[in-house]
Design a protein around this motif. Structure first.
Motif, PDB file in Angstrom:
ATOM      1  N   PRO A 207     -86.668-104.323  16.682  1.00  0.00           N
ATOM      2  CA  PRO A 207     -87.325-104.822  15.472  1.00  0.00           C
ATOM      3  C   PRO A 207     -86.644-104.356  14.184  1.00  0.00           C
ATOM      4  N   VAL A 208     -86.137-103.116  14.174  1.00  0.00           N
ATOM      5  CA  VAL A 208     -85.445-102.623  12.982  1.00  0.00           C
ATOM      6  C   VAL A 208     -84.192-103.454  12.721  1.00  0.00           C
ATOM      7  N   PHE A 209     -83.422-103.740  13.776  1.00  0.00           N
ATOM      8  CA  PHE A 209     -82.196-104.530  13.589  1.00  0.00           C
ATOM      9  C   PHE A 209     -82.526-105.909  13.043  1.00  0.00           C
ATOM     10  N   TRP A 210     -83.497-106.593  13.630  1.00  0.00           N
ATOM     11  CA  TRP A 210     -83.794-107.956  13.202  1.00  0.00           C
ATOM     12  C   TRP A 210     -84.448-107.986  11.822  1.00  0.00           C
ATOM     13  N   THR A 211     -85.161-106.911  11.479  1.00  0.00           N
ATOM     14  CA  THR A 211     -85.672-106.815  10.110  1.00  0.00           C
ATOM     15  C   THR A 211     -84.520-106.624   9.134  1.00  0.00           C
ATOM     16  N   GLY A 212     -83.522-105.835   9.529  1.00  0.00           N
ATOM     17  CA  GLY A 212     -82.331-105.691   8.700  1.00  0.00           C
ATOM     18  C   GLY A 212     -81.619-107.017   8.506  1.00  0.00           C
ATOM     19  N   ALA A 213     -81.551-107.820   9.576  1.00  0.00           N
ATOM     20  CA  ALA A 213     -80.930-109.148   9.457  1.00  0.00           C
ATOM     21  C   ALA A 213     -81.718-110.023   8.480  1.00  0.00           C
ATOM     22  N   PHE A 214     -83.047-109.932   8.543  1.00  0.00           N
ATOM     23  CA  PHE A 214     -83.887-110.685   7.607  1.00  0.00           C
ATOM     24  C   PHE A 214     -83.641-110.239   6.166  1.00  0.00           C
ATOM     25  N   LEU A 215     -83.557-108.928   5.943  1.00  0.00           N
ATOM     26  CA  LEU A 215     -83.274-108.414   4.604  1.00  0.00           C
ATOM     27  C   LEU A 215     -81.920-108.897   4.112  1.00  0.00           C
ATOM     28  N   LEU A 216     -80.966-109.008   5.012  1.00  0.00           N
ATOM     29  CA  LEU A 216     -79.634-109.505   4.642  1.00  0.00           C
ATOM     30  C   LEU A 216     -79.719-110.955   4.160  1.00  0.00           C
ATOM     31  N   LEU A 217     -80.447-111.779   4.902  1.00  0.00           N
ATOM     32  CA  LEU A 217     -80.597-113.189   4.528  1.00  0.00           C
ATOM     33  C   LEU A 217     -81.372-113.351   3.225  1.00  0.00           C
ATOM     34  N   MET A 218     -82.403-112.535   3.055  1.00  0.00           N
ATOM     35  CA  MET A 218     -83.175-112.614   1.818  1.00  0.00           C
ATOM     36  C   MET A 218     -82.392-112.023   0.646  1.00  0.00           C
ATOM     37  N   GLY A 219     -81.552-111.031   0.923  1.00  0.00           N
ATOM     38  CA  GLY A 219     -80.700-110.485  -0.125  1.00  0.00           C
ATOM     39  C   GLY A 219     -79.739-111.519  -0.659  1.00  0.00           C
ATOM     40  N   TRP A 220     -79.195-112.348   0.242  1.00  0.00           N
ATOM     41  CA  TRP A 220     -78.303-113.429  -0.206  1.00  0.00           C
ATOM     42  C   TRP A 220     -79.067-114.408  -1.083  1.00  0.00           C
ATOM     43  N   ARG A 221     -80.281-114.723  -0.710  1.00  0.00           N
ATOM     44  CA  ARG A 221     -81.088-115.637  -1.522  1.00  0.00           C
ATOM     45  C   ARG A 221     -81.409-115.022  -2.890  1.00  0.00           C
ATOM     46  N   PHE A 222     -81.592-113.713  -2.912  1.00  0.00           N
ATOM     47  CA  PHE A 222     -81.835-113.033  -4.191  1.00  0.00           C
ATOM     48  C   PHE A 222     -80.606-113.153  -5.094  1.00  0.00           C
ATOM     49  N   LEU A 223     -79.424-112.977  -4.523  1.00  0.00           N
ATOM     50  CA  LEU A 223     -78.190-113.132  -5.307  1.00  0.00           C
ATOM     51  C   LEU A 223     -78.090-114.528  -5.891  1.00  0.00           C
ATOM     52  N   GLN A 224     -78.445-115.527  -5.079  1.00  0.00           N
ATOM     53  CA  GLN A 224     -78.374-116.905  -5.554  1.00  0.00           C
ATOM     54  C   GLN A 224     -79.398-117.167  -6.656  1.00  0.00           C
TER      55      GLN A 224
END
Length: 296
Positions: free
Chosen positions: A184-201
């Motif tokens: 769960p920690v890994f997949w939450t990290g993956a989610f944060l990565l995807l949302m971080g990209w959206r934040f940059l955009q």
């Protein structure tokens, strides 16, 4: 051109032609379910095969959910616009695995529906998971071309609920994992990565190898902090011990390192795309961060 039949095979494009990308995605969507079914038939799932199936289908629902969220970042970073063709298929795959997951829970409870309802109503992690499933069902029911036309401008707003649904799914994953929350920690990290990209955009910051590398490092650190906080709150393990374990690479590879490796694929893809465009291998993509912010 003759009208397409009401039902079109999922591996065909809108013109009825075979799509290699859609066929590969369809086969990939089927593969985990077929593997689990084969393992069950071969009695290779241990002493509690239904429990193993229950966990396996739930985990794949989360994975496919994150893959569906990865479509927009990947098609922009890697200049692969055709990825949008498989987002709906990935979303429906999530719903299919989630429904099978619920069905297996009913089997695990010996088909006693009153017990199933009571458990869902009284056990918080089941309540959260069921709420996520209801959300997925709503998104699945409104994913058809007809519903998109009918809902109009309300459709994008409705489907932004996928972010909340993902959070609910990850919380459910954490709570049912209990002791070892590495996955769960890994997949939450993956989610944060995807949302971080959206934040940059959304902030109109450029997507280039430098910003994407910074994003990967920042999310990896956040993932390490999340794991430490979870163990500290849930089991009383001192957070500093978990953080030390995260820094003990390569003796023990914690989820944060895997998230970092995953995140670093983004600047690598972006650099490869820029090199390809620069040397005439492809057409440069017009940067439109503001427009990207409204896409799922």
């Amino acid at each position: 051109m003759p009208a397409l039949p009401a039902f079109s095979a999922p591996w065909r494009d809108r013109a009825g032609r075979l799509s290699g990308l859609k066929l590969a995605t369809f086969l990939f969507a089927l593969a985990p379910g077929l593997w689990l079914a084969g393992a069950y038939a071969a009695d290779a799932l241990g002493a509690k095969p239904i429990t193993a199936l229950l966990h396996g289908t739930g985990e794949w629902a989360v994975r496919f959910l994150l893959l569906s969220l990865a479509v927009t970042p990947l098609r922009r970073i890697a200049n692969f616009p055709k990825l949008i063709l498989v987002r709906r298929m990935l979303g429906l795959t999530v719903l299919a695995y989630a429904l099978i997951h619920l069905g297996l829970y009913v089997v695990d409870q010996n088909f006693v529906l009153t017990k199933v309802v009571t458990e869902i109503a009284t056990r918080i992690y089941l309540t959260i998971g069921f709420a996520a499933l209801i959300g997925l069902a709503v998104l699945g029911a409104t994913s058809t071309d007809g519903m998109i036309r009918r809902l109009g401008k309300a459709w994008p707003r409705l489907h932004k609920a996928v972010y909340t649904i993902t959070v609910l799914g990850l919380v459910h994953y954490f709570l049912q994992a209990k002791i070892d929350v590495s996955d769960p920690v890994f997949w939450t990290g993956a989610f944060l990565l995807l949302m971080g990209w959206r934040f940059l955009q959304a902030r109109r910051w450029p997507s280039n190898p430098l910003t994407l590398t910074a994003l990967a490092v920042g999310v990896a650190l956040a993932t390490a902090g999340l794991e430490a906080a979870w163990y500290g709150l849930a089991s009383g393990i001192p957070a500093e011990r978990v953080l030390q374990a995260n820094l003990a690479f390569p003796s023990l590879i914690r989820p944060a390192w895997w998230v970092l490796a995953l995140g670093l694929t983004l600047p690598a893809l972006n650099a490869a795309r820029l090199a390809w465009d620069r040397f005439g291998g492809g057409k440069p993509v017009r940067s439109s961060p503001g427009a990207a912010a409204v896409a799922r």
